[in-house]
Design a protein around this motif. Sequence first.
Motif, PDB file in Angstrom:
ATOM      1  N   THR A 101       0.821  -1.216   0.000  1.00  0.00           N
ATOM      2  CA  THR A 101       0.000   0.000   0.000  1.00  0.00           C
ATOM      3  C   THR A 101       0.854   1.265   0.000  1.00  0.00           C
ATOM      4  O   THR A 101       0.372   2.340  -0.367  1.00  0.00           O
ATOM      5  CB  THR A 101      -0.925   0.024   1.225  1.00  0.00           C
ATOM      6  N   SER A 102       2.122   1.171   0.419  1.00  0.00           N
ATOM      7  CA  SER A 102       2.995   2.352   0.402  1.00  0.00           C
ATOM      8  C   SER A 102       3.271   2.815  -1.021  1.00  0.00           C
ATOM      9  O   SER A 102       3.454   4.011  -1.269  1.00  0.00           O
ATOM     10  CB  SER A 102       4.310   2.057   1.117  1.00  0.00           C
ATOM     11  N   ASN A 103       3.291   1.887  -1.980  1.00  0.00           N
ATOM     12  CA  ASN A 103       3.523   2.246  -3.389  1.00  0.00           C
ATOM     13  C   ASN A 103       2.976   1.130  -4.274  1.00  0.00           C
ATOM     14  O   ASN A 103       3.723   0.273  -4.726  1.00  0.00           O
ATOM     15  CB  ASN A 103       5.013   2.465  -3.647  1.00  0.00           C
ATOM     16  N   PRO A 104       1.670   1.148  -4.553  1.00  0.00           N
ATOM     17  CA  PRO A 104       1.080   0.083  -5.375  1.00  0.00           C
ATOM     18  C   PRO A 104       1.623   0.043  -6.799  1.00  0.00           C
ATOM     19  O   PRO A 104       1.498  -0.985  -7.468  1.00  0.00           O
ATOM     20  CB  PRO A 104      -0.423   0.427  -5.367  1.00  0.00           C
ATOM     21  N   GLN A 105       2.205   1.154  -7.260  1.00  0.00           N
ATOM     22  CA  GLN A 105       2.777   1.161  -8.607  1.00  0.00           C
ATOM     23  C   GLN A 105       4.099   0.403  -8.669  1.00  0.00           C
ATOM     24  O   GLN A 105       4.534   0.008  -9.747  1.00  0.00           O
ATOM     25  CB  GLN A 105       2.999   2.611  -9.059  1.00  0.00           C
ATOM     26  N   GLU A 106       4.712   0.188  -7.514  1.00  0.00           N
ATOM     27  CA  GLU A 106       5.998  -0.500  -7.479  1.00  0.00           C
ATOM     28  C   GLU A 106       5.878  -1.913  -6.938  1.00  0.00           C
ATOM     29  O   GLU A 106       6.564  -2.824  -7.414  1.00  0.00           O
ATOM     30  CB  GLU A 106       6.987   0.294  -6.614  1.00  0.00           C
ATOM     31  N   PHE A 107       5.012  -2.112  -5.940  1.00  0.00           N
ATOM     32  CA  PHE A 107       4.882  -3.410  -5.286  1.00  0.00           C
ATOM     33  C   PHE A 107       3.497  -4.008  -5.536  1.00  0.00           C
ATOM     34  O   PHE A 107       2.496  -3.288  -5.597  1.00  0.00           O
ATOM     35  CB  PHE A 107       5.102  -3.274  -3.777  1.00  0.00           C
ATOM     36  N   GLN A 108       3.465  -5.333  -5.669  1.00  0.00           N
ATOM     37  CA  GLN A 108       2.193  -6.023  -5.865  1.00  0.00           C
ATOM     38  C   GLN A 108       2.343  -7.462  -5.409  1.00  0.00           C
ATOM     39  O   GLN A 108       3.418  -8.061  -5.517  1.00  0.00           O
ATOM     40  CB  GLN A 108       1.770  -5.971  -7.336  1.00  0.00           C
ATOM     41  N   SER A 109       1.243  -8.025  -4.902  1.00  0.00           N
ATOM     42  CA  SER A 109       1.239  -9.428  -4.520  1.00  0.00           C
ATOM     43  C   SER A 109       0.682 -10.266  -5.663  1.00  0.00           C
ATOM     44  O   SER A 109       0.009  -9.750  -6.561  1.00  0.00           O
ATOM     45  CB  SER A 109       0.396  -9.626  -3.262  1.00  0.00           C
ATOM     46  N   ALA A 110       0.981 -11.544  -5.639  1.00  0.00           N
ATOM     47  CA  ALA A 110       0.470 -12.452  -6.662  1.00  0.00           C
ATOM     48  C   ALA A 110      -0.972 -12.825  -6.342  1.00  0.00           C
ATOM     49  O   ALA A 110      -1.310 -13.111  -5.197  1.00  0.00           O
ATOM     50  CB  ALA A 110       1.344 -13.703  -6.739  1.00  0.00           C
ATOM     51  N   THR A 111      -1.823 -12.816  -7.333  1.00  0.00           N
ATOM     52  CA  THR A 111      -3.229 -13.182  -7.154  1.00  0.00           C
ATOM     53  C   THR A 111      -3.350 -14.695  -7.034  1.00  0.00           C
ATOM     54  O   THR A 111      -2.946 -15.430  -7.935  1.00  0.00           O
ATOM     55  CB  THR A 111      -4.077 -12.688  -8.324  1.00  0.00           C
ATOM     56  N   PRO A 112      -3.902 -15.214  -5.927  1.00  0.00           N
ATOM     57  CA  PRO A 112      -3.993 -16.662  -5.748  1.00  0.00           C
ATOM     58  C   PRO A 112      -5.085 -17.291  -6.616  1.00  0.00           C
ATOM     59  O   PRO A 112      -5.919 -16.597  -7.186  1.00  0.00           O
ATOM     60  CB  PRO A 112      -4.296 -16.820  -4.263  1.00  0.00           C
ATOM     61  N   HIS A 113      -5.057 -18.621  -6.684  1.00  0.00           N
ATOM     62  CA  HIS A 113      -6.063 -19.407  -7.398  1.00  0.00           C
ATOM     63  C   HIS A 113      -6.969 -20.111  -6.391  1.00  0.00           C
ATOM     64  O   HIS A 113      -6.533 -20.432  -5.274  1.00  0.00           O
ATOM     65  CB  HIS A 113      -5.396 -20.456  -8.287  1.00  0.00           C
ATOM     66  N   THR A 114      -8.192 -20.361  -6.790  1.00  0.00           N
ATOM     67  CA  THR A 114      -9.123 -21.093  -5.932  1.00  0.00           C
ATOM     68  C   THR A 114     -10.130 -21.851  -6.796  1.00  0.00           C
ATOM     69  O   THR A 114     -10.399 -21.470  -7.949  1.00  0.00           O
ATOM     70  CB  THR A 114      -9.865 -20.157  -4.970  1.00  0.00           C
ATOM     71  N   THR A 115     -10.685 -22.899  -6.194  1.00  0.00           N
ATOM     72  CA  THR A 115     -11.717 -23.679  -6.886  1.00  0.00           C
ATOM     73  C   THR A 115     -13.114 -23.320  -6.412  1.00  0.00           C
ATOM     74  O   THR A 115     -14.099 -23.894  -6.892  1.00  0.00           O
ATOM     75  CB  THR A 115     -11.482 -25.189  -6.656  1.00  0.00           C
ATOM     76  N   ARG A 116     -13.246 -22.399  -5.471  1.00  0.00           N
ATOM     77  CA  ARG A 116     -14.588 -22.041  -4.985  1.00  0.00           C
ATOM     78  C   ARG A 116     -15.294 -21.158  -6.019  1.00  0.00           C
ATOM     79  O   ARG A 116     -14.674 -20.581  -6.914  1.00  0.00           O
ATOM     80  CB  ARG A 116     -14.507 -21.360  -3.632  1.00  0.00           C
ATOM     81  N   VAL A 117     -16.586 -21.037  -5.827  1.00  0.00           N
ATOM     82  CA  VAL A 117     -17.414 -20.279  -6.777  1.00  0.00           C
ATOM     83  C   VAL A 117     -17.182 -18.784  -6.588  1.00  0.00           C
ATOM     84  O   VAL A 117     -17.056 -18.300  -5.459  1.00  0.00           O
ATOM     85  CB  VAL A 117     -18.904 -20.625  -6.584  1.00  0.00           C
ATOM     86  N   GLN A 118     -17.135 -18.069  -7.680  1.00  0.00           N
ATOM     87  CA  GLN A 118     -16.947 -16.633  -7.626  1.00  0.00           C
ATOM     88  C   GLN A 118     -18.206 -15.950  -7.105  1.00  0.00           C
ATOM     89  O   GLN A 118     -19.322 -16.257  -7.508  1.00  0.00           O
ATOM     90  CB  GLN A 118     -16.618 -16.105  -9.028  1.00  0.00           C
ATOM     91  N   LYS A 119     -18.039 -15.012  -6.166  1.00  0.00           N
ATOM     92  CA  LYS A 119     -19.160 -14.272  -5.615  1.00  0.00           C
ATOM     93  C   LYS A 119     -19.520 -13.091  -6.503  1.00  0.00           C
ATOM     94  O   LYS A 119     -18.734 -12.671  -7.348  1.00  0.00           O
ATOM     95  CB  LYS A 119     -18.828 -13.809  -4.195  1.00  0.00           C
ATOM     96  N   SER A 120     -20.715 -12.547  -6.293  1.00  0.00           N
ATOM     97  CA  SER A 120     -21.258 -11.527  -7.189  1.00  0.00           C
ATOM     98  C   SER A 120     -20.403 -10.258  -7.220  1.00  0.00           C
ATOM     99  O   SER A 120     -20.276  -9.618  -8.271  1.00  0.00           O
ATOM    100  CB  SER A 120     -22.686 -11.170  -6.777  1.00  0.00           C
ATOM    101  N   TYR A 121     -19.820  -9.884  -6.087  1.00  0.00           N
ATOM    102  CA  TYR A 121     -19.060  -8.641  -6.029  1.00  0.00           C
ATOM    103  C   TYR A 121     -17.580  -8.835  -6.367  1.00  0.00           C
ATOM    104  O   TYR A 121     -16.799  -7.882  -6.339  1.00  0.00           O
ATOM    105  CB  TYR A 121     -19.166  -8.007  -4.627  1.00  0.00           C
ATOM    106  N   GLU A 122     -17.187 -10.068  -6.673  1.00  0.00           N
ATOM    107  CA  GLU A 122     -15.786 -10.351  -6.974  1.00  0.00           C
ATOM    108  C   GLU A 122     -15.525 -10.301  -8.480  1.00  0.00           C
ATOM    109  O   GLU A 122     -16.453 -10.446  -9.300  1.00  0.00           O
ATOM    110  CB  GLU A 122     -15.390 -11.722  -6.426  1.00  0.00           C
TER     111      GLU A 122
END
Length: 582
Positions: A395-416
Amino acid sequence: GVSHVLTLALQELSLLCKRDVNGVGTLYDLLRSRWLQALLKIYECLQHYLRKRPDPVTLQARALSREVVELLHQAPQSGEIKELRRLLRSPHFKALLSAHDTVAQKDFEPTLPPLPDNIPENEEAMRIVCLVKNNQPLGATIKRHEITGDITVARVIHGGLADRSGLLYAGDKLVEVNGVPVEGLEPEQVINILALSQGTIMFKLIPVSDRPVSNQTTLYVRAMADYWPLQDPAIPCADAGLPFKRGEILQIVDQNDALWWQARKVSDLSACAGLIPSNHLLKRKQREFWWCQPFQPHLCLKSSMFACMPDVFSSTVPLPHPAGFRRSMRLCRRKARLNQQSCYSRCPSSCYSTLAAPYEEVVRYQRHPTDRHRLIILVGPAGVGVNELRRRLITSNPQEFQSATPHTTRVQKSYEMNGREYHYISKETFENMVYSHRMLEYGEYKGYLYGTSIDAVRTVLDAGKICVIDLEPQGIQIARTHELKPYIIFIKPPSIGCMRQTRKNARIITDYYVNMKFKEEDLQEMEESAKKMEAQFGQFFDHVIVNDNLQEASAQLLSAVHRAQDEPQWVPAVWICSDNQP
């Protein structure tokens, strides 16, 4: 002198420079530079100084000063004479002249004993070697020849007294030490004579017929195990051994002996080298130690293939969850941490670590500005604040740092949104990724699979950002590849007393979505888990941060991440070799 030679070289190069010969112009500019000419003049002055050793003009400067003071007292008084008398009578000047006389009257050259007069004519092959100890070890080991029974020099330690003298070589046969014949003596008795010697040591020896020629290339390795020579009964000389801990970088300077190498720590390259077990010998020692241990049930590190730790300093204000920070993902990891694990993940002295190489060859690596950033991996016990430190960094610099988006087998929710909170895939696809070793970490929670893939990390790095993830230590080996070149930071808890103060109002996340306060047993478990992590995986840690203050730890983390990207670091040599291969 050197300056004259440089002038002649410049005259010759000036002719070639006009013909545009490749590289001559650069060499001409270098030799003509002011700093090089000044350096050569200094070199000539030092050589002149060494050739003409300065001798004291007088040995009694203090007495001469007193005579001058008496003469000045009798002379007509003036301002200059009064000032000179005051200077000569000052305590500092008297002390200076006293120190001068002390040095001028003392002979600092070592006094060597005279050569014996009764050397038989049939001993032409013998050599007399005198060494001045000066309160430093000899830097050589001796042994008894298996066939002849002679006492010979087993090895000369690199950088030691014997090595610097150039007079002793491995294989030299000792005849006498300080006038004492060594025939019939045990090596321990000869060592005792050497240990009791003061000032100089005189050897009478028969030189080895074929002196060993050293064609060794310097090798740098990371120690993957601890070694204590004083606890090793097999070492030829315990005092000559080099103790080291896992993770330390060693410079191997001699590998001529198949069992005992000579090395020194990179942190102290000026020190004399010491003996360490060779790669083959230390690996054999590890196997022997493991096989002789009695069977014990696995009661050690409670860990899993998952990495994200509970948020230690949780906020009371609801915040949006970036990729990799969703509670379901973290609870999945927490549940998997409690499950039964393999021998490798639970036992610090496991068969895996026993079979691993005791040394890892390393080289200095500095990332080129056009290369992809190095992956940043945070490791630490549950509750230490790994997740919060990672969140603050991103959060200090989102343009420089980022986390990897994980994978899941659960169902996607409406707001996701697919690819933002998670990558939503089928169970079959997830399992295929696991079987093809594309998952850095994975586990199950409430019937759904969660995990972080190498592809997700690669996506962040390809976007030109620094990918920051946290792993359980067991995932480090999977991530240590030449493509990702991970920089691993261990987040270590402070003392129990400090944690009682800093975690008064902190909350720990449970499987029931309840924010519970830290209990005393939670703090003790955190401390024990950190010790076991360091004991088993400390050799992989590039940097350690003690999280005793969240703000200071965040600043240290930011600084360490930038150093990992911009400054030279020790990395496995195979990473660089793999990059250079077509």
